[in-house]
Scaffold this active site. Sequence first.
Site, PDB file in Angstrom:
ATOM      1  N   ASP A  39     -11.955 -45.704 -11.474  1.00 24.28           N
ATOM      2  CA  ASP A  39     -10.860 -45.736 -12.443  1.00 24.28           C
ATOM      3  C   ASP A  39      -9.565 -45.290 -11.768  1.00 24.28           C
ATOM      4  O   ASP A  39      -9.504 -44.229 -11.154  1.00 24.28           O
ATOM      5  CB  ASP A  39     -11.187 -44.811 -13.622  1.00 24.28           C
ATOM      6  CG  ASP A  39     -10.343 -45.113 -14.847  1.00 24.28           C
ATOM      7  OD1 ASP A  39      -9.119 -45.242 -14.706  1.00 24.28           O
ATOM      8  OD2 ASP A  39     -10.912 -45.214 -15.953  1.00 24.28           O
ATOM      9  N   SER A  80      -7.293 -48.305 -19.495  1.00 27.37           N
ATOM     10  CA  SER A  80      -8.702 -48.418 -19.110  1.00 27.37           C
ATOM     11  C   SER A  80      -9.530 -49.172 -20.142  1.00 27.37           C
ATOM     12  O   SER A  80     -10.504 -49.838 -19.785  1.00 27.37           O
ATOM     13  CB  SER A  80      -9.300 -47.026 -18.890  1.00 27.37           C
ATOM     14  OG  SER A  80      -8.700 -46.391 -17.792  1.00 27.37           O
ATOM     15  N   THR A 133     -13.891 -46.552 -20.334  1.00 30.99           N
ATOM     16  CA  THR A 133     -14.619 -47.491 -19.465  1.00 30.99           C
ATOM     17  C   THR A 133     -16.095 -47.635 -19.833  1.00 30.99           C
ATOM     18  O   THR A 133     -16.540 -48.757 -20.097  1.00 30.99           O
ATOM     19  CB  THR A 133     -14.451 -47.104 -17.990  1.00 30.99           C
ATOM     20  OG1 THR A 133     -13.057 -47.122 -17.669  1.00 30.99           O
ATOM     21  CG2 THR A 133     -15.184 -48.076 -17.084  1.00 30.99           C
ATOM     22  N   GLU A 250     -19.043 -45.299 -13.032  1.00 28.62           N
ATOM     23  CA  GLU A 250     -17.602 -45.083 -12.970  1.00 28.62           C
ATOM     24  C   GLU A 250     -17.250 -43.759 -12.300  1.00 28.62           C
ATOM     25  O   GLU A 250     -17.746 -42.699 -12.702  1.00 28.62           O
ATOM     26  CB  GLU A 250     -16.982 -45.086 -14.364  1.00 28.62           C
ATOM     27  CG  GLU A 250     -15.451 -44.960 -14.306  1.00 28.62           C
ATOM     28  CD  GLU A 250     -14.795 -44.658 -15.641  1.00 28.62           C
ATOM     29  OE1 GLU A 250     -13.624 -45.041 -15.810  1.00 28.62           O
ATOM     30  OE2 GLU A 250     -15.445 -44.030 -16.511  1.00 28.62           O
ATOM     31  N   ASP A 255      -8.725 -41.498 -11.573  1.00 29.00           N
ATOM     32  CA  ASP A 255      -7.618 -41.766 -12.493  1.00 29.00           C
ATOM     33  C   ASP A 255      -6.937 -40.481 -12.956  1.00 29.00           C
ATOM     34  O   ASP A 255      -5.710 -40.377 -13.003  1.00 29.00           O
ATOM     35  CB  ASP A 255      -8.160 -42.534 -13.695  1.00 29.00           C
ATOM     36  CG  ASP A 255      -7.147 -42.717 -14.801  1.00 29.00           C
ATOM     37  OD1 ASP A 255      -6.179 -43.470 -14.608  1.00 29.00           O
ATOM     38  OD2 ASP A 255      -7.331 -42.118 -15.886  1.00 29.00           O
ATOM     39  N   HIS A 259      -3.021 -39.320 -12.713  1.00 28.57           N
ATOM     40  CA  HIS A 259      -2.170 -38.940 -13.845  1.00 28.57           C
ATOM     41  C   HIS A 259      -1.536 -37.565 -13.612  1.00 28.57           C
ATOM     42  O   HIS A 259      -0.387 -37.338 -13.992  1.00 28.57           O
ATOM     43  CB  HIS A 259      -2.993 -38.901 -15.134  1.00 28.57           C
ATOM     44  CG  HIS A 259      -3.217 -40.242 -15.756  1.00 28.57           C
ATOM     45  ND1 HIS A 259      -2.184 -41.039 -16.203  1.00 28.57           N
ATOM     46  CD2 HIS A 259      -4.363 -40.929 -16.016  1.00 28.57           C
ATOM     47  CE1 HIS A 259      -2.674 -42.166 -16.706  1.00 28.57           C
ATOM     48  NE2 HIS A 259      -3.995 -42.121 -16.599  1.00 28.57           N
ATOM     49  N   ASP A 297     -10.100 -50.627 -12.699  1.00 30.81           N
ATOM     50  CA  ASP A 297      -9.502 -51.207 -13.897  1.00 30.81           C
ATOM     51  C   ASP A 297      -7.989 -51.328 -13.745  1.00 30.81           C
ATOM     52  O   ASP A 297      -7.351 -52.183 -14.350  1.00 30.81           O
ATOM     53  CB  ASP A 297      -9.847 -50.367 -15.135  1.00 30.81           C
ATOM     54  CG  ASP A 297      -9.715 -48.865 -14.887  1.00 30.81           C
ATOM     55  OD1 ASP A 297      -9.310 -48.468 -13.782  1.00 30.81           O
ATOM     56  OD2 ASP A 297     -10.032 -48.095 -15.797  1.00 30.81           O
ATOM     57  N   HIS A 330       0.041 -45.508 -15.279  1.00 31.77           N
ATOM     58  CA  HIS A 330      -0.595 -46.593 -14.536  1.00 31.77           C
ATOM     59  C   HIS A 330       0.469 -47.480 -13.910  1.00 31.77           C
ATOM     60  O   HIS A 330       1.652 -47.396 -14.259  1.00 31.77           O
ATOM     61  CB  HIS A 330      -1.461 -47.442 -15.474  1.00 31.77           C
ATOM     62  CG  HIS A 330      -2.548 -46.680 -16.145  1.00 31.77           C
ATOM     63  ND1 HIS A 330      -3.312 -47.208 -17.171  1.00 31.77           N
ATOM     64  CD2 HIS A 330      -3.018 -45.415 -15.959  1.00 31.77           C
ATOM     65  CE1 HIS A 330      -4.189 -46.302 -17.578  1.00 31.77           C
ATOM     66  NE2 HIS A 330      -4.020 -45.209 -16.852  1.00 31.77           N
TER      67      HIS A 330
END
Length: 375
Positions: A39, A80, A133, A250, A255, A259, A297, A330
């Site tokens: 991710d 996602s 996800t 995953e 991810d 962030h 993703d 993102h």
Amino acid sequence: MRYLCSLLCLTFCLLSDFNSLAQTAKNASPKNIILLIGDGMGLSQVSSAYYFGEGTPNFSRFPYIGLSNTSAASDKITDSAAGATAFASGVLTYNAAIGVDNDSVPVPTIVEQLSKEGLSTGLVATSSITHATPAAFYAHVKSRNQHEDIAAQLVASPVDFFAGGGKEFFFNRKDQTNYYDSLSAHGFVIDTTALNRPNKLDSKKRYGFLLADDGMPRMLDGRGDFLAKATKMALDHLSQDKDGFFLMVEGSQIDWGGHANDAAYLISELLDFDQTLGVALDFAKQHKNTLVIVTADHETGGYALSSTIEKQGMSADYNEITPTFSTGGHTATLVPVFAYGPGAERFAGVYKNTAIYDKMRALTKKKRGSSAERE
């Protein structure tokens, strides 16, 4: 002349054998599919494995590489939920959608389809198992934020193995429902304490591990090798099915590091994900009817491996890397796709994220068609 003719004949035979082998490989269909999703993992995140890890990363073991365009139906930059729904169901949809199309109509997932066709299925994540996800592979809701509705749908789903966080959405719900007995009634052996491997994985049982209230701990906070071990246990259990299996794994928190614009967090999660790729690839090397696909993703953080700026002269040191970020969200950048095993060549090229579902389904339908022809 006789020697020359014999040599030409031998060469022709060897070339024919080579072409035959190449055609066989091209026409091969996998019995098993392992889809690993990093991710938020763009190419710079992947590159971190080469600069901050030890030894050669497992990414180097993939012979076929492609690029995926991740835009959603609603936005140029996907989230996602829409990204995973593209993988799971092959449809472009709006951001926040889980297993529904752009009109909020439920669409079948590859887990549901393959389960009906006799294959076992599994999901592993370092997030809550109800997070965007993993949820997109078994649930159908208008918004990814409907965690309790998503949890309820997992109970009745065809998933045979799952591992991740999310206890609060099953056992500490706003509606006061406790799904422990319901999960047991649907054939699950549930563990909420640790990734305890049974002495014997019973092929007739289903296994579920809910090991955190929400997401699993960070690698930096001592999660350890949960992702690799859970993946290995899932493979050991699902591979008992003679008809094959589908497993989605995953690396959720790559991810989250993006962030947070936290390079140490991101890199530690990325290296953990790379170790898990090794588990999948080792299985596929031993079981040559297994296709391994790795992708993302979307990319998160606008992450870059930048040259270090020297404070005084403001000149760049090209022998030192400083990870940098351009956003806390993102990005729209294309993301890599890696593939290994029968059918892997189909994943080379540049295509929409929905094509990953299309390619997986084409290979599984082809397998069924070949079986039907033999029968």
